[in-house]
Structures are given as structure tokens and as C-alpha cells.
Design a protein around this motif. Structure first.
Motif, PDB file in Angstrom:
ATOM      1  N   THR A   1      -4.825  12.930  -4.604  1.00  0.00           N
ATOM      2  CA  THR A   1      -5.027  12.446  -3.237  1.00  0.00           C
ATOM      3  C   THR A   1      -6.471  12.650  -2.818  1.00  0.00           C
ATOM      4  OG1 THR A   1      -2.752  12.972  -2.699  1.00  0.00           O
ATOM      5  CG2 THR A   1      -4.244  12.661  -0.845  1.00  0.00           C
TER       6      THR A   1
ATOM      7  N   THR B   1       6.407   1.422  -1.741  1.00  0.00           N
ATOM      8  CA  THR B   1       6.141   2.310  -0.608  1.00  0.00           C
ATOM      9  C   THR B   1       6.882   3.617  -0.831  1.00  0.00           C
ATOM     10  OG1 THR B   1       6.166   2.524   1.800  1.00  0.00           O
ATOM     11  CG2 THR B   1       8.062   1.430   0.811  1.00  0.00           C
ATOM     12  N   GLY B   2       6.288   4.718  -0.361  1.00  0.00           N
ATOM     13  CA  GLY B   2       6.958   6.016  -0.422  1.00  0.00           C
ATOM     14  C   GLY B   2       6.800   6.710  -1.754  1.00  0.00           C
ATOM     15  N   GLY B   3       7.720   7.637  -2.019  1.00  0.00           N
ATOM     16  CA  GLY B   3       7.653   8.426  -3.243  1.00  0.00           C
ATOM     17  C   GLY B   3       6.456   9.365  -3.281  1.00  0.00           C
ATOM     18  N   GLY B   4       5.835   9.605  -2.112  1.00  0.00           N
ATOM     19  CA  GLY B   4       4.664  10.476  -2.065  1.00  0.00           C
ATOM     20  C   GLY B   4       3.408   9.835  -2.606  1.00  0.00           C
ATOM     21  N   LEU B   5       3.473   8.526  -2.933  1.00  0.00           N
ATOM     22  CA  LEU B   5       2.328   7.870  -3.579  1.00  0.00           C
ATOM     23  C   LEU B   5       1.632   6.869  -2.674  1.00  0.00           C
ATOM     24  CD1 LEU B   5       3.848   7.357  -7.168  1.00  0.00           C
ATOM     25  CD2 LEU B   5       2.584   9.314  -6.263  1.00  0.00           C
ATOM     26  N   GLY B   6       1.974   6.890  -1.389  1.00  0.00           N
ATOM     27  CA  GLY B   6       1.301   6.017  -0.443  1.00  0.00           C
ATOM     28  C   GLY B   6       2.279   5.240   0.413  1.00  0.00           C
ATOM     29  N   MET B   7       1.759   4.695   1.522  1.00  0.00           N
ATOM     30  CA  MET B   7       2.598   3.820   2.336  1.00  0.00           C
ATOM     31  C   MET B   7       2.589   2.420   1.726  1.00  0.00           C
ATOM     32  SD  MET B   7       2.438   2.792   6.355  1.00  0.00           S
ATOM     33  CE  MET B   7       1.306   1.432   6.308  1.00  0.00           C
TER      34      MET B   7
ATOM     35  N   VAL C   1      -2.469   5.738   2.758  1.00  0.00           N
ATOM     36  CA  VAL C   1      -1.704   6.249   3.901  1.00  0.00           C
ATOM     37  C   VAL C   1      -2.633   6.221   5.110  1.00  0.00           C
ATOM     38  CG1 VAL C   1      -0.296   8.129   4.816  1.00  0.00           C
ATOM     39  CG2 VAL C   1      -0.488   7.830   2.341  1.00  0.00           C
TER      40      VAL C   1
END
Lengths: 277, 208
Positions: B119, B47-53, B76
Motif C-alpha cells: 500500500t 472491488t474489495g478484498g483489501g486490494l482497493g475500491m 482507495v
């Protein structure tokens, strides 16, 4: 403990740990740069700043003085210098930013700008700019600041803040929203004069070409319109591009290190002073 | 030549797992299963790192498990970003050091890497003809950035029947992206701090 049960415990703990961290609002755990979750203190800033303004009312008949600037996008060093300078100005009621708060339409940028501008001694208000509408900026701006079109009355002056970034909607004929704007211009909400604030001026290539004529006409037909204020061009000017009696004011960007101190009084009297910082 | 080298690396990867403790292996030596070259060495969930929830992926480990290449797909939800986003990404990372802190626990104290992401389904990513050429200098949907991180690995006993080694790792990554870094670089008088640029990713990686 057997290795297998340890493994099982790890498997069970991982999603829980992630969930707890996500829910605790850990700012760092960003799902996407377009992720618009921000702490509550960075939401509904328009409403919050208007409440601050309301708490410090201007007596009827009083001259109004405010600071006008625009295009804070990516100019964080300059934002600090601007705040220091504006905090030296006597008798100003608020500061207006004529759009392009962000450069990429991202929540973090809008938050970074707010972290600078919240140090002003006066509230500040914004209108949406084209850069604020990139990607998912349209939703992000509304979460962090508020409505794309809104108006407020302070003292004897009504301010109409309107989204004119037609190109960001691929010139769909809906922006600026004339159906919203015309009744706003017709109704003074108890004020004596009006000021219209937008990002893209109507004589710009980024304004919806189908709407520039009716938009300018609507302003021309408005009674006691003191000023039409824009940003976008990163170049300050005061003039009447349509020679129709409507004064258009364009702000510099933060990067030009100047802002305007605008004073309005009477039906449509104004004075503008440029300040370097 | 290059493809030969790559094949060699791919074949070498499964042959060099972290050796399981001797006492966990069954009495009969398990046959070494030859893996197909394209079989991923691990799966991950982060999760996170700008790559999705919620982001899942598959990847390969090379060079004695020191280099990982992962392919991820993330999601996301609309309420967090204004539209429901799909994020496809690739990550490449290098972990030069490993510490065996306990019989079955290994720590990779330092990982350095980079990612590229695309994205899908942003609200305004620019329709054809919407903007003049080079109107915005950056891409709305393509991001890339660096990260550093670390990993804690539990070395599970291998699958008895096949001898396939298993590992379960927790990892974290502190990263940023091109746009945040660009914002920092244009404000050299302290307008932004490095801490303001950071994103965090947390994940689990299972080698099998």
C-alpha cells in the motif's frame, strides 16, 4: 437471445451489482485494512459515551469512582473477562482505557474492542495510544472514537485526555500539543480537581524528548491535580518519578489481567485498589 | 530447465481454451494466432478484498487454466481511508474443478489462493529513523493473506477472424490478511470469531 446481447447485459450488470453491494454497506467488502468505513454505531464513540455519562450525573460533593486500565491491543479474550469483572464492581461511573486500543491502527480492531467494551454496564472513554496511530490509524481513531485531545467534566473532576505519542509524529515538537494542554490545565471548567490521562508517560523514550521537561513542569504547576495516568508500559505502578508532588499512575495491559479501581474526593485525595480478573 | 518449463506452460495456456460450441464457429476455420509469450490471457476489474475500491489487473492462466497469476493495481479514495491509497498486489490461485452447467456457462466452484499487497501513501508508515529497530513486528504497508472463492464463466464465441477464445467471468473471494489472522491466533478462547476476520472481493475477469 443472442450470445452477444447476453454478454452486453452482463457487462452492464456487473458495475451496477458492485455499486449496489458497496453502497449497501456490506462490511465484508473491505477496500483496504486501512479502510475506516464502519457502521454508524461504531463512529464518534467518545461523544456517545460522554452522552451516556451525562445522562447519569454525579451529585456535587460526591466521591467519584472509576476503573482505570490500558492497552487492550489484541487481547480480545481478556477483554471479555475484564468486562465480566468490571460489571461486578459497585458504584463505578465509567472505565478509562489509557490508549493502544488497537495493535495495528486498524478500524476492525477498534471495532472488535468496542464490541467487547460496549457490554460494560458503564460507559468507557479512551485516549489515543501509539499503536492507534500506525498507518492511517490517526484518521481511523478520530472517525471511530473522536478527538485526539479532549476533556470532560464529571461531578467535581475534570479529565484531560491528551495525545502524548510523540514518536508516531517522528518527534515533531508538536505532540503533546502544549498550546492546547496549558489552557486546559489552567481552566477547571467548574470542576474542583483535575486528572490528566495519556498513553506515553513523560519519562519514557517514546515521549518527545524536547517536550518531556515542559510537560512535567506544566503538570507540576497545575493546582489540584489528583493524578497523572498513563498506559504504554503494560506494567502497573503508582509513584512520583519526579519527586515533585505529582502522582503518576501506570496501568497494566489487558493481558496482565488486572485493573485499578480509582476513587477520588476532596481537593486531591485518591485511593487505588488493584483488581485481578 | 525451469525457464524452459515455464515457457512451455505459457505457450500451452492459450492453446487450451474452453472449446467453444461447434455451431458458433464460422465455416472457414480461423487461423490459430500464435501469441507472444508475455501477452496476458485476461484482464480483471474488482472491488474489495483489501486490494482497493477500484482495482484493475492483468493476468496469466497456466496448467489448462487451473492456475491464475494476476497483477493488480487498486485505488482507495481519501474519504474512505483517511488518505488516498494506491494498492499494488499479486494474486496466485488454483481452481481444480470446473463444471459445465450449460452450453456456454462454466462454474469453477472452488478456488484457493493467496495474495501479497503493498500500500502506497499511508499517513504514518514510519520515516527513516522514526522507530528503533524492530519497534513494531509487522509491516504497515505490506500485507499478505489467503482466500477461497468461486467463479462463474460465460463462454463467448471466439473472435471470428483470429479464433481467439473469449470468456467473461464473475468471481468472488473470501479472504483475510496476516494481521487479522494473527489477532485470531492470539485469542484461542473465542475472543474473535473466524467470521470477523473475513473480507470479500467481487470482480469480473475477461479472457481474450
Amino acid at each position: 437471445m443472442s450470445p452477444l446481447s447476453t454478454l452486453r447485459r452482463w457487462f452492464r450488470a456487473a458495475p451496477l451489482a458492485i455499486l449496489v453491494l458497496s453502497l449497501s454497506g456490506c462490511d465484508l467488502l473491505e477496500f483496504s485494512p486501512n479502510d475506516s468505513r464502519v457502521p454508524e454505531e461504531f463512529t464518534n464513540l467518545t461523544q456517545k459515551n460522554l452522552a451516556k455519562l451525562e445522562a447519569n450525573p454525579l451529585a456535587p460533593g460526591d466521591t467519584l469512582r472509576f476503573v482505570f486500565t490500558g492497552d487492550s491491543q489484541q487481547f480480545y479474550d481478556e477483554a471479555e473477562a475484564l468486562v465480566k469483572s468490571v460489571n461486578q464492581q459497585p458504584d463505578i461511573s465509567f472505565l478509562l482505557v489509557a490508549g493502544d486500543i488497537s495493535d495495528f491502527g486498524l478500524a476492525r480492531e477498534m471495532r472488535w474492542v468496542d464490541e467487547k467494551l460496549r457490554r460494560l454496564n458503564v460507559p468507557y472513554l479512551t485516549v489515543v495510544g501509539n499503536h492507534d496511530l500506525i498507518g492511517n490509524g490517526r484518521e481511523t481513531y478520530q472517525r471511530i472514537f473522536g478527538d485526539l485531545n479532549y476533556s470532560f467534566v464529571y461531578g467535581d473532576t475534570k479529565f484531560i485526555m491528551v495525545d502524548t505519542n510523540g514518536r508516531e509524529y517522528n518527534f515533531n515538537g508538536q505532540v503533546p500539543n502544549m498550546g492546547w494542554l496549558k489552557p486546559q490545565l489552567a481552566n477547571f471548567d467548574g470542576a474542583r480537581r483535575q486528572v490528566v490521562v495519556a498513553h506515553v508517560p513523560p519519562n519514557d523514550v517514546d515521549f518527545d524528548p524536547a517536550l518531556s521537561v515542559p510537560y512535567a513542569q506544566a503538570l507540576r504547576d497545575t493546582e489540584n491535580l489528583v493524578l497523572k495516568m498513563n498506559g504504554h508500559r503494560h506494567s502497573s505502578s503508582v509513584g512520583q518519578p519526579y519527586d515533585d508532588g505529582v502522582t503518576y499512575v501506570n496501568s497494566d495491559a489487558f493481558s496482565e489481567r488486572t485493573y485499578m479501581v480509582v476513587t477520588v474526593w476532596g481537593d486531591r485525595e485518591f485511593r487505588i485498589k488493584q483488581v485481578q480478573f | 530447465m525451469a525457464s524452459l518449463l515455464l515457457s512451455a506452460l505459457l505457450l500451452a495456456a492459450p492453446a487450451s481454451p474452453a472449446a467453444p460450441p461447434a455451431d458458433t464457429i464460422t465455416a472457414v476455420p480461423a487461423p490459430l494466432v500464435v501469441r507472444k509469450w508475455y501477452r496476458p490471457t485476461h484482464a480483471l476489474l474488482q472491488t474489495g478484498g483489501g486490494l482497493g475500491m477500484v482495482t484493475g489487473g492483468l493476468g496469466y492462466a497456466f496448467v489448462n487454466n487451473r492456475i491464475d497469476a494476476d497483477v493488480l493495481v487498486g485505488y482507495v479514495p481519501k474519504r474512505f481511508a483517511g488518505s488516498a491509497l494506491g494498492v499494488a498486489s499479486i494474486k496466485l490461485m488454483y481452481s481444480p474443478f470446473r463444471l459445465r452447467v450449460a452450453e456456454q456457462v462454466q462454474v469453477l466452484p472452488f478456488t484457493i489462493g493467496g495474495y501479497y499487497s503493498y500500500t502506497h501513501n499511508t499517513i504514518n508508515s514510519g520515516a527513516s529513523g522514526q522507530y528503533p529497530a524492530d519497534y513494531y513486528w509487522f509491516s504497515t504497508d505490506s500485507r499478505y493473506g489467503p482466500f477461497i472463492g468461486g467463479r462463474f464463466t460465460y463462454l463467448a464465441p471466439p473472435i471470428a477472424a483470429t479464433g481467439t477464445p473469449r470468456k467473461l467471468s464473475f468471481y468472488y473471494e473470501l479472504g483475510s490478511n496476516d494481521l487479522y489472522i494473527a489477532s485470531y491466533l492470539t485469542n484461542r478462547d473465542g475472543g474473535l470469531g473466524i467470521g470477523q476476520l473475513l473480507t470479500l472481493a467481487l470482480g469480473v475477469k475477461a479472457d481474450f
